[in-house]
Motif scaffolding. Structure first.
Motif, short mmCIF file in Angstrom:
data_model
loop_
_atom_site.label_atom_id
_atom_site.label_comp_id
_atom_site.label_asym_id
_atom_site.label_seq_id
_atom_site.Cartn_x
_atom_site.Cartn_y
_atom_site.Cartn_z
N PRO A 34 0.81 -1.21 0.00
CA PRO A 34 0.00 0.00 0.00
C PRO A 34 0.85 1.26 0.00
N SER A 35 2.05 1.15 0.50
CA SER A 35 2.96 2.30 0.50
C SER A 35 4.28 1.84 -0.11
N GLU A 36 5.11 2.78 -0.42
CA GLU A 36 6.40 2.43 -0.98
C GLU A 36 7.27 1.80 0.10
N ASP A 37 7.75 0.62 -0.16
CA ASP A 37 8.60 -0.11 0.78
C ASP A 37 10.01 -0.12 0.19
N TRP A 38 10.64 1.04 0.17
CA TRP A 38 11.89 1.18 -0.57
C TRP A 38 13.00 0.28 -0.04
N GLU A 39 13.00 -0.01 1.22
CA GLU A 39 14.03 -0.90 1.76
C GLU A 39 13.59 -2.35 1.73
N LEU A 40 12.36 -2.59 1.32
CA LEU A 40 11.80 -3.93 1.21
C LEU A 40 11.81 -4.71 2.52
N ASP A 41 11.82 -4.01 3.65
CA ASP A 41 11.76 -4.69 4.94
C ASP A 41 10.49 -5.52 5.06
N GLU A 42 9.37 -4.88 4.74
CA GLU A 42 8.08 -5.57 4.84
C GLU A 42 8.04 -6.75 3.87
N THR A 43 8.50 -6.53 2.67
CA THR A 43 8.50 -7.59 1.67
C THR A 43 9.38 -8.75 2.11
N THR A 44 10.56 -8.44 2.60
CA THR A 44 11.47 -9.48 3.08
C THR A 44 10.83 -10.29 4.19
N ASN A 45 10.24 -9.59 5.16
CA ASN A 45 9.59 -10.29 6.28
C ASN A 45 8.45 -11.18 5.79
N ASN A 46 7.68 -10.68 4.83
CA ASN A 46 6.57 -11.47 4.31
C ASN A 46 7.06 -12.71 3.57
N ILE A 47 8.12 -12.56 2.77
CA ILE A 47 8.68 -13.71 2.06
C ILE A 47 9.20 -14.73 3.06
N GLU A 48 9.92 -14.25 4.06
CA GLU A 48 10.45 -15.16 5.09
C GLU A 48 9.33 -15.91 5.80
#
Length: 183
Positions: A34-48
């Motif tokens: 929903p927002s820009e996750d430029w460091e991909l912290d949220e994405t990384t956590n979700n993938i993990e």
């Protein structure tokens, strides 16, 4: 967090046919930022988290669920790179803060796809889906998440011969040491 719990609670009606579609809406929601996750912290956590759930399903001998979830993860990430133009984030996505999630995912995929006791009704559609993603060549072009080794095991030997000074080879070597320390 709520979506991760929903993913944990899903159970396919059959472990002998892929149920990728039951995971699709939740994974799509999970990886639509929903927002820009430029460091991909949220994405990384979700993938993990997704890889951890798949590993847990494997441990419970729920192979159909594990394969379906991992396959749907790959399809979802591929679609985001293809459709949402995540290309500007590929450097961050590749390092994923030095996460082991990609290696864990590839290891689990290998175990499942090479398990001769699993029915073809489960593995054949998964392999077909992975071939389509690999043919798109999006993940391989823009990230280190190249899944072609799953489809061409003979290429794995070539992968081991990557020049040892390459960043990818060094990172893989360091991760293997860290895995050995944990065991």
């Amino acid at each position: 967090m709520e979506r991760i719990e929903k993913i944990r609670s899903i159970e396919a009606s059959s472990q002998e046919i892929p149920s990728m579609d039951i995971y699709a809406p939740l994974l799509e929601e999970l990886f639509t930022l929903p927002s820009e996750d430029w460091e991909l912290d949220e994405t990384t956590n979700n993938i993990e988290d997704v890889v951890e759930i798949a590993t847990s399903l494997y441990g419970q001998k729920r192979y159909g669920d594990a394969l379906s979830l991992l396959t749907r993860l790959i399809v979802t990430l591929n679609n985001h790179f293809e459709q949402d133009r995540w290309y500007s984030m590929f450097d961050d996505f590749n390092s994923m803060d030095y996460s082991d999630a990609r290696d864990d995912m590839m290891d689990l995929f290998e175990k499942l796809l090479q398990d001769k006791t699993l029915p073809l009704s489960l593995t054949a559609p998964v392999l077909q889906t992975l071939k389509v993603v690999s043919h798109d060549n999006v993940l391989a072009n823009y990230t280190s998440w190249d899944i072609s080794l799953l489809l061409n095991p003979q290429d794995k030997d070539q992968d081991k011969n990557i020049h040892q000074d390459s960043p990818d080879a060094r990172l893989r070597y360091l991760r293997s040491l860290r895995k050995e320390d944990r065991q």
